[in-house]
Enzyme design. Structure first.
Site, PDB file in Angstrom:
ATOM      1  N   GLU A 104       0.807  -1.339  -0.026  1.00 28.74           N
ATOM      2  CA  GLU A 104       0.040   0.175  -0.132  1.00 28.74           C
ATOM      3  C   GLU A 104       0.952   1.123   0.077  1.00 28.74           C
ATOM      4  OE1 GLU A 104      -2.414   1.651  -0.542  1.00 28.74           O
ATOM      5  OE2 GLU A 104      -4.144   1.190   0.786  1.00 28.74           O
ATOM      6  N   ASP A 105       0.296   2.177  -0.433  1.00 31.43           N
ATOM      7  CA  ASP A 105       1.141   3.677  -0.341  1.00 31.43           C
ATOM      8  C   ASP A 105       0.938   4.121   1.023  1.00 31.43           C
ATOM      9  OD1 ASP A 105      -1.862   4.237  -0.479  1.00 31.43           O
ATOM     10  OD2 ASP A 105      -1.369   5.757  -1.949  1.00 31.43           O
ATOM     11  N   ASP A 108      -3.858   4.813   6.593  1.00 34.47           N
ATOM     12  CA  ASP A 108      -4.525   5.539   7.118  1.00 34.47           C
ATOM     13  C   ASP A 108      -5.643   5.230   8.199  1.00 34.47           C
ATOM     14  OD1 ASP A 108      -5.746   8.046   8.015  1.00 34.47           O
ATOM     15  OD2 ASP A 108      -5.756   9.020   6.030  1.00 34.47           O
ATOM     16  N   GLY A 110      -7.050   2.172   7.848  1.00 34.73           N
ATOM     17  CA  GLY A 110      -6.981   0.826   7.795  1.00 34.73           C
ATOM     18  C   GLY A 110      -8.333  -0.019   7.181  1.00 34.73           C
ATOM     19  N   THR A 112      -9.055   0.352   3.790  1.00 33.16           N
ATOM     20  CA  THR A 112      -8.765  -0.396   2.622  1.00 33.16           C
ATOM     21  C   THR A 112      -8.162  -1.682   2.835  1.00 33.16           C
ATOM     22  OG1 THR A 112      -8.460   1.756   1.706  1.00 33.16           O
ATOM     23  CG2 THR A 112      -7.335   0.013   0.448  1.00 33.16           C
ATOM     24  N   LEU A 113      -7.198  -1.717   3.664  1.00 39.45           N
ATOM     25  CA  LEU A 113      -6.387  -2.912   4.131  1.00 39.45           C
ATOM     26  C   LEU A 113      -7.405  -3.993   4.541  1.00 39.45           C
ATOM     27  CD1 LEU A 113      -2.845  -1.580   4.933  1.00 39.45           C
ATOM     28  CD2 LEU A 113      -3.429  -2.861   2.915  1.00 39.45           C
ATOM     29  N   LYS A 136       0.087   6.585   8.944  1.00 37.06           N
ATOM     30  CA  LYS A 136      -0.389   7.802   9.722  1.00 37.06           C
ATOM     31  C   LYS A 136      -0.530   7.717  11.291  1.00 37.06           C
ATOM     32  CE  LYS A 136      -2.155  10.611   6.240  1.00 37.06           C
ATOM     33  NZ  LYS A 136      -3.518  11.646   5.755  1.00 37.06           N
ATOM     34  N   PHE A 157      -1.961  15.512   4.869  1.00 41.77           N
ATOM     35  CA  PHE A 157      -1.930  14.958   3.403  1.00 41.77           C
ATOM     36  C   PHE A 157      -0.949  14.940   2.780  1.00 41.77           C
ATOM     37  CE2 PHE A 157      -3.946  14.070  -0.479  1.00 41.77           C
ATOM     38  CZ  PHE A 157      -5.014  12.770   0.052  1.00 41.77           C
ATOM     39  N   ARG A 170       0.783  12.561  -8.504  1.00 36.48           N
ATOM     40  CA  ARG A 170       1.413  11.131  -8.265  1.00 36.48           C
ATOM     41  C   ARG A 170       2.680  10.941  -8.599  1.00 36.48           C
ATOM     42  NH1 ARG A 170      -2.653   7.470  -6.886  1.00 36.48           N
ATOM     43  NH2 ARG A 170      -4.457   7.703  -7.955  1.00 36.48           N
TER      44      ARG A 170
HETATM   45  N1  HPA Z   1      -2.123  11.149   0.760  1.00 40.65           N
HETATM   46  C1  HPA Z   1      -2.880  10.633  -0.342  1.00 40.65           C
HETATM   47  N2  HPA Z   1      -3.618   9.692  -0.324  1.00 40.65           N
HETATM   48  C2  HPA Z   1      -4.190   9.566   1.042  1.00 40.65           C
HETATM   49  C3  HPA Z   1      -3.624  10.150   2.205  1.00 40.65           C
HETATM   50  C4  HPA Z   1      -2.605  11.080   2.257  1.00 40.65           C
HETATM   51  O1  HPA Z   1      -2.064  11.677   3.039  1.00 40.65           O
HETATM   52  N3  HPA Z   1      -4.060   9.674   3.341  1.00 40.65           N
HETATM   53  C5  HPA Z   1      -4.805   8.773   2.903  1.00 40.65           C
HETATM   54  N4  HPA Z   1      -4.965   8.662   1.577  1.00 40.65           N
HETATM   55 MG    MG Z   2      -5.736   8.479  -3.510  1.00 39.11          MG
END
Ligand code: HPA
Ligand code: MG
Length: 187
Positions: A104-105, A108, A110, A112-113, A136, A157, A170
């Site tokens: 994951e990127d 935050d 949790g 999605t995961l 985060k 963010f 991105r």
């Molecule tokens: N940036 C981009 N996408 C996100 C973030 C963030 O800080 N937190 C959750 N999704």
């Molecule tokens: Mg996004």
């Protein structure tokens, strides 16, 4: 949000390309240590689209043989969490019996995961570990199954190196905080 890119500005740069590269090297080393000998049953499952850049760099740093695949899950609308998470793209390969590392990127809420983990359980993955480039700091602790964390960040963010705000930013080779002019200048 109608015109997000006019209402936000790039702020402080938190991670340079060199910082990101050493984070990737460290996480790859941890994964190599943990998955020695599992062979082709290891799959790195990147979460679209934010993890693409991290997945690509991480995969090239991991020496253990592995495959890559992608899964789509949507939970965010711009900078606002909508609450619901849906699987929008299934992996192409059969993950039954595979050791899966979800890449994951950012960790935050949790959600999605958790949704992806549930999907992998239903598809009978042999093991599931979670790997997030960023996490985060919101609560006191991260869940135990979030085994690999590139870097912990404050609740701000961020964009770049795959992370977006409504699909913008991105492609930045670094990671920066997104600020709103109204925050920077309240007048
Ligand atoms: N940036 C981009 N996408 C996100 C973030 C963030 O800080 N937190 C959750 N999704
Ligand atoms: Mg996004």
């Amino acid at each position: 949000m109608s015109a997000p890119n006019e209402t936000f500005l790039l702020g402080e740069r938190l991670f340079s390309p060199e910082d990101l590269s050493s984070i990737v090297a460290r996480v790859a080393g941890q994964i190599d240590a943990d998955y020695q000998g599992v062979g082709e049953s290891l799959v790195l499952l990147g979460v679209l689209k934010g993890a693409l850049y991290f997945l690509s760099d991480l995969s090239r740093r991991i020496q253990a043989p592995h495959q890559i695949d992608l899964i789509g899950a949507r939970s965010y609308d711009g900078t606002q969490s909508t609450g619901a998470v849906a699987i929008t793209k299934s992996p192409d390969t059969d993950l039954t019996g595979k050791h899966v590392i979800v890449v994951e990127d950012i960790y935050d809420t949790g959600r999605t995961l958790a949704t992806i983990e549930d999907y992998l359980r239903r598809h009978e993955a042999r093991s599931v570990a979670l790997c997030s480039l960023f996490a985060k700091r919101r609560g006191p602790v991260f869940p135990a199954n979030l085994r690999y964390i590139g870097a912990e960040i404050d609740d701000r963010f961020i964009v770049g190196y795959g992370l977006d705000c409504d699909e913008a930013w991105r492609h930045l080779p670094y990671v920066a905080v997104l600020t709103s002019p109204s925050i920077a200048d309240p007048s």
